[in-house]
Design an enzyme around this catalytic site. Structure first.
Site, PDB file in Angstrom:
ATOM      1  N   ASP A 107      10.709  11.915  -7.243  1.00 42.23           N
ATOM      2  CA  ASP A 107       9.422  11.238  -6.699  1.00 42.23           C
ATOM      3  C   ASP A 107      10.364  10.524  -5.011  1.00 42.23           C
ATOM      4  OD1 ASP A 107       8.387   8.682  -5.836  1.00 42.23           O
ATOM      5  OD2 ASP A 107       7.809   7.859  -7.215  1.00 42.23           O
ATOM      6  N   ARG A 109       8.867   9.617  -2.426  1.00 46.26           N
ATOM      7  CA  ARG A 109       7.466   7.875  -1.829  1.00 46.26           C
ATOM      8  C   ARG A 109       8.780   7.582  -1.206  1.00 46.26           C
ATOM      9  NH1 ARG A 109       3.263   7.249  -6.572  1.00 46.26           N
ATOM     10  NH2 ARG A 109       5.788   6.869  -8.023  1.00 46.26           N
TER      11      ARG A 109
END
Length: 185
Positions: A107, A109
């Site tokens: 991930d 983000r």
């Protein structure tokens, strides 16, 4: 609709707000990462479009709230890499393994843009719609005041069951339904 530009990345983000969200009371909120395939093309292999639709519905039902729409496709790896990850998933990799095989973290983000967006809107605290404890932590660390996590479990189907189970088993997503086999469909 409110537009924002991240001066470090040049990415443009939007906030969709409804009602009086600057009254000091916590508001129902979602920090939603862009997902072209799920949000606009109605893919059934993820839960993104379902979550976006449910978040918008919940805000409308509450009469006040905000959805932060963040331009970070594919958990931050971008659209073309997401398509590459899909091909790896079609060959048997799960969503985390596919990102890692492409040289990315599970991930990628970044939620640092959320705080200035919320501050601009006058939001003092949020009731965050998410199943992802890492998102709660990331927004809190970015300076957003998360007063409650609101579960957002929608859209499970035979095409995304393995994906959702992998999110639960490998990324820690809080889900009420998951199989022992994270790739079981």
């Amino acid at each position: 609709m409110h537009g924002f530009e991240d001066t470090e990345t040049g990415k443009e983000h939007v906030a969709l707000s409804m009602g009086d969200i600057a009254d000091g009371k916590p508001v129902l909120a979602r920090a939603h990462s862009e997902c072209l395939t799920g949000d606009a093309l109605f893919s059934m292999r993820c839960d993104c479009g379902y979550q976006l639709e449910e978040a918008l519905r919940a805000v409308a039902e509450a009469g006040r709230g905000v959805v932060l729409y963040l331009r970070q496709e594919g958990r931050g790896i971008g659209l073309l890499n997401k398509i590459r990850a899909y091909h790896l998933q079609d060959q048997g990799a799960d969503t985390v393994e596919a990102n890692e095989r492409l040289g990315f973290g599970a991930d990628m983000r970044d939620y640092s843009m959320c705080r200035p967006m919320l501050e601009h809107l006058g939001v003092k605290g949020i009731r965050l719609m998410t199943n992802n404890p890492r998102k709660v932590k990331a927004l809190s660390e970015a300076g957003a005041r998360v007063v409650e996590r609101v579960a957002l479990e929608v859209g499970r189907n035979p095409h995304n069951d393995g994906y959702l189970n992998t999110k639960a088993s490998k990324l820690g997503h809080m889900m009420t339904h998951q199989d022992d086999d994270p790739e079981a469909i």
